[in-house]
Write a protein that holds these residues in place. Structure first.
Motif, short mmCIF file in Angstrom:
data_model
loop_
_atom_site.label_atom_id
_atom_site.label_comp_id
_atom_site.label_asym_id
_atom_site.label_seq_id
_atom_site.Cartn_x
_atom_site.Cartn_y
_atom_site.Cartn_z
N ALA A 217 11.50 -34.03 -20.94
CA ALA A 217 11.61 -32.68 -21.53
C ALA A 217 13.09 -32.41 -21.85
O ALA A 217 13.99 -32.91 -21.17
CB ALA A 217 11.10 -31.64 -20.54
N MET A 218 13.28 -31.61 -22.88
CA MET A 218 14.66 -31.35 -23.31
C MET A 218 15.34 -30.28 -22.45
O MET A 218 14.67 -29.46 -21.82
CB MET A 218 14.65 -30.89 -24.77
N PRO A 219 16.66 -30.28 -22.45
CA PRO A 219 17.42 -29.21 -21.77
C PRO A 219 17.07 -27.84 -22.37
O PRO A 219 16.67 -27.76 -23.54
CB PRO A 219 18.87 -29.55 -22.09
N GLY A 220 17.23 -26.80 -21.58
CA GLY A 220 16.89 -25.48 -22.07
C GLY A 220 17.56 -24.36 -21.29
O GLY A 220 18.45 -24.60 -20.45
N TYR A 221 17.12 -23.16 -21.58
CA TYR A 221 17.67 -21.95 -20.94
C TYR A 221 16.53 -20.98 -20.69
O TYR A 221 15.43 -21.12 -21.23
CB TYR A 221 18.75 -21.31 -21.82
N ARG A 222 16.80 -19.97 -19.89
CA ARG A 222 15.85 -18.87 -19.67
C ARG A 222 16.43 -17.58 -20.23
O ARG A 222 17.62 -17.30 -20.03
CB ARG A 222 15.54 -18.71 -18.17
N HIS A 223 15.58 -16.83 -20.91
CA HIS A 223 15.98 -15.50 -21.38
C HIS A 223 15.24 -14.46 -20.56
O HIS A 223 14.01 -14.56 -20.40
CB HIS A 223 15.62 -15.34 -22.86
N LEU A 224 15.96 -13.51 -20.01
CA LEU A 224 15.36 -12.45 -19.20
C LEU A 224 15.64 -11.11 -19.88
O LEU A 224 16.79 -10.82 -20.22
CB LEU A 224 15.99 -12.41 -17.81
N GLN B 296 22.13 -23.10 -29.27
CA GLN B 296 20.75 -22.72 -29.64
C GLN B 296 20.41 -21.32 -29.11
O GLN B 296 19.80 -20.52 -29.80
CB GLN B 296 19.74 -23.73 -29.10
N ALA B 297 20.81 -21.05 -27.88
CA ALA B 297 20.50 -19.74 -27.29
C ALA B 297 21.10 -18.62 -28.14
O ALA B 297 20.43 -17.63 -28.44
CB ALA B 297 21.02 -19.67 -25.86
N PHE B 298 22.34 -18.77 -28.52
CA PHE B 298 22.98 -17.69 -29.27
C PHE B 298 22.47 -17.62 -30.71
O PHE B 298 22.59 -16.58 -31.37
CB PHE B 298 24.50 -17.79 -29.19
N ARG C 188 19.52 -12.50 -30.53
CA ARG C 188 20.43 -11.69 -31.33
C ARG C 188 21.49 -11.03 -30.43
O ARG C 188 22.65 -11.00 -30.75
CB ARG C 188 19.61 -10.62 -32.08
N ASP C 189 21.04 -10.51 -29.29
CA ASP C 189 21.96 -9.82 -28.39
C ASP C 189 21.85 -10.39 -26.99
O ASP C 189 20.74 -10.54 -26.48
CB ASP C 189 21.63 -8.32 -28.31
N VAL C 190 22.97 -10.69 -26.40
CA VAL C 190 22.98 -11.12 -24.99
C VAL C 190 24.01 -10.23 -24.29
O VAL C 190 25.16 -10.14 -24.72
CB VAL C 190 23.39 -12.61 -24.87
N ASP C 191 23.57 -9.58 -23.22
CA ASP C 191 24.50 -8.71 -22.48
C ASP C 191 25.25 -9.46 -21.40
O ASP C 191 26.34 -9.08 -21.00
CB ASP C 191 23.71 -7.56 -21.81
N LEU C 192 24.61 -10.51 -20.88
CA LEU C 192 25.21 -11.21 -19.73
C LEU C 192 24.74 -12.65 -19.69
O LEU C 192 23.57 -12.95 -19.93
CB LEU C 192 24.76 -10.52 -18.42
N LEU C 193 25.68 -13.52 -19.36
CA LEU C 193 25.34 -14.92 -19.07
C LEU C 193 25.28 -15.07 -17.56
O LEU C 193 26.17 -14.60 -16.85
CB LEU C 193 26.46 -15.81 -19.60
N LEU C 194 24.25 -15.75 -17.08
CA LEU C 194 24.08 -15.96 -15.64
C LEU C 194 23.99 -17.48 -15.42
O LEU C 194 23.11 -18.13 -15.97
CB LEU C 194 22.79 -15.26 -15.18
N MET D 28 14.41 -14.78 -31.22
CA MET D 28 13.93 -13.61 -30.47
C MET D 28 15.03 -12.55 -30.48
O MET D 28 16.19 -12.85 -30.20
CB MET D 28 13.63 -14.03 -29.03
N THR D 29 14.67 -11.35 -30.79
CA THR D 29 15.69 -10.30 -30.80
C THR D 29 15.55 -9.45 -29.55
O THR D 29 14.51 -9.42 -28.90
CB THR D 29 15.53 -9.39 -32.03
N LYS D 30 16.60 -8.77 -29.26
CA LYS D 30 16.59 -7.91 -28.08
C LYS D 30 15.76 -6.66 -28.37
O LYS D 30 15.89 -6.06 -29.44
CB LYS D 30 18.03 -7.52 -27.76
N THR D 31 14.90 -6.32 -27.41
CA THR D 31 14.16 -5.08 -27.54
C THR D 31 15.09 -3.98 -27.06
O THR D 31 15.79 -4.14 -26.08
CB THR D 31 12.91 -5.13 -26.65
N SER D 32 15.07 -2.84 -27.77
CA SER D 32 16.03 -1.80 -27.42
C SER D 32 15.82 -1.33 -25.99
O SER D 32 14.74 -1.45 -25.43
CB SER D 32 15.87 -0.63 -28.39
N SER D 33 16.84 -0.79 -25.42
CA SER D 33 16.87 -0.26 -24.07
C SER D 33 16.45 -1.25 -22.99
O SER D 33 15.79 -0.91 -22.03
CB SER D 33 16.03 1.02 -23.95
#
Ligand SMILES: [Fe+2]
Length: 267
Positions: free
Chosen positions: A231-238, A41-43, A47-53, A1-6
């Motif tokens: 279920a496997m470990p995972g992450y959330r993308h916001l 896997q997340a990275f 494509r772009d991550v601005d912040l890890l929470l 999944m890529t980051k949508t601009s703005s």
């Protein structure tokens, strides 16, 4: 999944339960291995991550070496990270280790049109959570200070029931009080939590209440008593958009989690 601009792209991970020694396992699961596997896997997927929470239970027993290990892993990604405590954490050690630079325990930050507010729901020595009066005042002050910014609130314990009786004894005790504050500020768009080791996404009065899987073992949904899920470990993308919209999804490692050996769960 890529980051949508703005939009602001946040990678949320939760409930790492890192032990003092990285080779150790909990419930049959090597927590250090899966924490790193989820990040890899997340990275690869984003494509772009601005912040890890990181929404709490970073370590299982609050060990200094556990936080130092997490710091080393996070720093390699060279992305800002905000960490808040869960019921398993030792906030003093967290503050010492995540004390500046890219990885911190800062509780509030502005990003463009958005404000991120990190709350502490920990009651030291207890499994359930509370938003103490001082923390409620902090939340309200943040929301009053930036009425034009959309707001995302992050907190370890859920402020909603999960349909798992044993977990529902451990939600934020004064959820109604917290939600009453939230309800006064229409700029709040979502509350995202950890603690429940499973995915949730529920609407409530125009906001979204989100739960995020653990990076290690998962709890079985809708179980009366403590039970692990395969279920496997995972992450959330916001993805937070300038118009206040949120797009979010959960991604997990492939397959089923094997080798689980449930112990009595020590919260
Ligand atoms: Fe946890």
């Amino acid at each position: 999944m890529t980051k949508t601009s703005s939009c602001l792209s946040i990678l949320q991970i939760s409930d790492l339960h890192i032990l003092a020694k990285p080779e150790e396992s909990l419930q049959g699961v090597n927590t250090a291995y899966y924490f790193q596997a989820v990040l890899r896997q997340a990275f690869a997927e984003l494509r772009d991550v601005d912040l890890l929470l990181l929404t709490g239970d970073l370590t299982q027993y609050g060990s200094l070496t556990g936080y130092q290990f997490i710091l080393e892993v996070l720093e390699a990604y060279q992305i800002p990270a905000l960490c808040l405590p869960g019921n398993h954490d030792y906030a003093d050690f967290m503050g010492q280790v995540f004390s500046g630079g890219l990885v911190s325990c800062e509780k509030q930050r502005l990003f463009g049109d958005w404000q991120l507010i990190c709350l502490n729901s920990q009651i030291p020595g207890e499994d359930c959570g509370i938003i103490e009066a001082e923390e409620l005042q902090f939340l309200e002050a943040c929301l009053q200070a930036y009425p034009e910014h959309h707001a995302l609130i992050a907190v370890h314990h859920p402020c909603f029931k999960t349909q798992s009786a044993w977990l529902d004894t451990m939600i934020i005790k004064n959820s109604q009080e917290m939600l009453a504050v939230v309800g006064k500020y229409p700029q709040v768009k979502a509350v995202t939590c950890g603690h429940i080791h499973q995915e949730m996404d529920m609407p409530l009065n125009g906001i979204r209440l989100l739960g995020t899987p653990s990076t290690c073992f998962q709890f079985k949904p809708e179980s009366m008593t403590f039970a692990l899920d395969d279920a496997m470990p995972g992450y959330r993308h916001l993805q937070l958009f300038a118009d206040g919209r949120i797009e979010t999804s959960v991604s997990r490692l492939p397959g089923k989690l094997t080798g689980l050996s449930p112990d009595i769960y020590d919260h």
